[in-house]
Enzyme design. Structure first.
Site, short mmCIF file in Angstrom:
data_model
loop_
_atom_site.label_atom_id
_atom_site.label_comp_id
_atom_site.label_asym_id
_atom_site.label_seq_id
_atom_site.Cartn_x
_atom_site.Cartn_y
_atom_site.Cartn_z
N TYR A 343 0.83 -1.21 0.00
CA TYR A 343 0.00 0.00 0.00
C TYR A 343 0.87 1.26 0.00
O TYR A 343 1.90 1.32 0.65
CB TYR A 343 -0.91 -0.01 1.23
CG TYR A 343 -2.10 0.91 1.10
CD1 TYR A 343 -3.18 0.55 0.32
CD2 TYR A 343 -2.13 2.14 1.75
CE1 TYR A 343 -4.28 1.39 0.19
CE2 TYR A 343 -3.22 2.98 1.63
CZ TYR A 343 -4.29 2.61 0.84
OH TYR A 343 -5.36 3.44 0.71
N GLU A 377 -5.41 6.57 5.79
CA GLU A 377 -5.36 5.44 4.86
C GLU A 377 -4.58 4.25 5.41
O GLU A 377 -4.85 3.10 5.06
CB GLU A 377 -4.70 5.87 3.54
CG GLU A 377 -5.50 6.86 2.73
CD GLU A 377 -4.79 7.21 1.44
OE1 GLU A 377 -4.74 6.35 0.54
OE2 GLU A 377 -4.28 8.33 1.32
N LYS A 438 -1.06 -0.43 -13.99
CA LYS A 438 -1.56 -0.17 -12.65
C LYS A 438 -3.07 -0.36 -12.59
O LYS A 438 -3.81 0.06 -13.47
CB LYS A 438 -1.21 1.27 -12.23
CG LYS A 438 -1.90 1.75 -10.98
CD LYS A 438 -1.46 0.99 -9.76
CE LYS A 438 -2.28 1.37 -8.54
NZ LYS A 438 -1.95 0.56 -7.37
#
Length: 505
Positions: A343, A377, A438
């Site tokens: 991430y 996040e 991506k």
């Protein structure tokens, strides 16, 4: 899995106060773990705290000095450098290292730390509320004269409605008087008056490095290897969340190279979409013990209250990103695991921007680095609500400094996004993985389309979908974080109906 594989504490609620009686309120964390009460009486103030922790012993999460008391939730990664600076032994806890650095450097100690943590130090008549460079373990503060409350979850403080004083920030998340400590900052609070000062300990670099392709590739590979190794468990097999994209695959490959017993990998998809073939390709290449979890879209969307409850954000785009992770962690049964993820690579590398004009790409990186703070996040509560500890090598301080500072032409090169990362990982992964375009985790899992479909089935007009999404997330925040309603007690369909009616009105 042993206690030492996980941080000594996942979170805390602390009260620093001028009175001698106990002042720590009860804590209702979303984080799963044992609760331990600790208390210290200093010369000018007292500290009472509740630690939420994964193991039987939370003693390594706090430390007492001559007239200083330190608490830490999370972990420090540059322990070797700190040992060399302080002359401490390898077995010293993170809390002891934190205290030792503070006693030597004062408030500037926090500029020396590379970690994933939130901390509180009480010293003299001051309380220092601290986040790591990325604010990856959120920390909230409510200060009134004579009592400073700090907690790693906003909901823990939401019931205490006395107005805040002194904090140089607007109220966060519609909770009056409650303030979120900025990423890479120390809030320096006078316990007796509630007056607050701010010390910056990290800021996103604005300079750019002009280096050769080979040097850039070597720098990225070395920094990522170091970050991954620092996050591996001391024994056993790490678990890597694997989508089959370059970000997570790179972390998996580096983990596999450094873990003597190999790694476990885990992928999640929904009945709407998945990336299982791409993840299987990587898992087979690395010979990891691989597991796939498929979640019905309806079940995934039922996790919306839990996602908002854990992340404590009102941004619907962030909730869409985090929803698959919430569902994944809640399905991950068994003892607590140390989980590595890919991430966060998109922010410093501009991975979500299909822009070949380098000035515009660099401007996008600057904007993203300037606006990530407070979105939560990377909050560990997303995994810790089921007893797991997640960590993100791309947001290691040294890696983030490097990736952000590389000039844009190394990020978008020869028509390829994240060129420097792809090249750095090319010898460890299949060519198909290195060259794969991506795709965001919420796109690959069907989260965005599923969320939209839920609203459309409920009769929301397509142009109103973004506004209704925002109202759904806000209402879930108001109920779970501010209102104290447990996520299991919320019917998502009812929230959607209410939000749709509000937009239509």
């Amino acid at each position: 899995m042993t206690d030492t594989d996980l941080p000594a504490a996942f979170g805390f609620l602390a009260s620093a106060h001028t009175g001698r009686g106990r002042a720590a309120p009860s804590a209702a964390f979303a984080t799963r773990g044992r609760h331990t009460l600790v208390g210290e009486r200093l010369r000018l103030q007292s500290v009472d705290a509740t630690l939420v922790h994964p193991g039987a012993d939370a003693s390594r999460a706090h430390s007492r000095g001559a007239d200083v008391f330190a608490l830490i939730a999370g972990e420090i990664y540059n322990r070797d450098e700190i040992h060399a600076t302080l002359g401490t032994r390898a077995e010293v806890s993170d809390a002891e290292l934190l205290l030792g650095l503070f006693e030597k450097y004062g408030v500037h100690a926090f500029r020396l730390l590379n970690g994933r943590y939130a901390a509180l130090l009480a010293a003299g008549d001051r309380v220092l509320a601290v986040t790591d460079h990325a604010g990856s373990v959120p920390l909230y503060v409510r200060a009134v004269p004579g009592n400073v409350l700090a907690a790693t979850e906003a909901k823990v403080l939401a019931a205490h409605t006395s107005a805040g004083r002194g904090a140089p920030l607007d109220g966060v998340r519609r909770l009056p008087g409650l303030h979120q400590v900025p990423a890479g900052a120390v809030l320096d609070i006078r316990t007796d008056t509630g007056a607050v000062g701010v010390h910056r300990t990290w800021m996103p670099p604005v300079h750019r490095l002009l280096v050769s392709e080979d040097e850039a590739v070597n720098l990225v590979r070395t920094a990522l290897e170091r970050a991954v190794v620092r996050r591996l468990p001391p024994v056993g097999r790490p678990l890597v969340v694997l989508s089959g994209g370059i970000d997570s695959s790179g972390v998996a490959a580096l983990s596999n190279s450094a873990a003597p017993q190999g790694i476990d990998t885990l992928s999640m998809g929904t009945t709407a979409s998945d990336e299982f073939p791409q993840a299987r390709l990587v898992a087979g290449h690395l010979r990891s013990a691989h597991r796939e979890i498929t979640i019905p879209v309806g079940e995934l969307l039922a996790q919306l209250p839990h996602t908002v409850h854990a992340a404590e954000t009102t941004d619907p785009e962030i909730i869409e990103y985090l929803l698959p992770l919430t569902a994944l962690y809640r399905r991950l049964d068994g003892p607590g695991r140390r989980v590595l993820t890919g991430y966060g690579a998109d922010i410093p590398l501009g991975g979500m921007h299909r822009e070949d004009r380098l000035p515009e790409l660099d401007a996008a990186v600057v904007l993203d680095m300037d606006t990530f703070d407070g979105l939560n996040e990377m909050s560990p509560v997303l995994s810790a609500m089921n007893g797991h500890w997640s960590t993100h090598p791309y947001w290691d301080r040294e890696v983030l400094d490097l990736l952000t500072s590389l000039e844009a032409g190394l990020k978008r090169r020869r028509g390829r996004d994240k060129w420097v990362l792809r090249t750095a990982m090319a010898d460890l992964l299949p060519a198909e993985t290195v060259n794969r375009p991506k795709l965001g985790v919420h796109e690959g899992s069907g989260t965005s389309s599923g969320f939209s479909a839920l609203l459309l089935r409920s009769g929301v007009a397509e142009p109103d979908v973004p506004a209704v999404k925002a109202r759904v997330v806000q209402e879930l925040f108001d109920r779970t974080v501010a209102g104290g309603v447990h996520p299991d007690d919320i019917a998502v369909d009812e929230v959607v109906e209410s939000a749709a009616a509000g937009v239509a009105a």
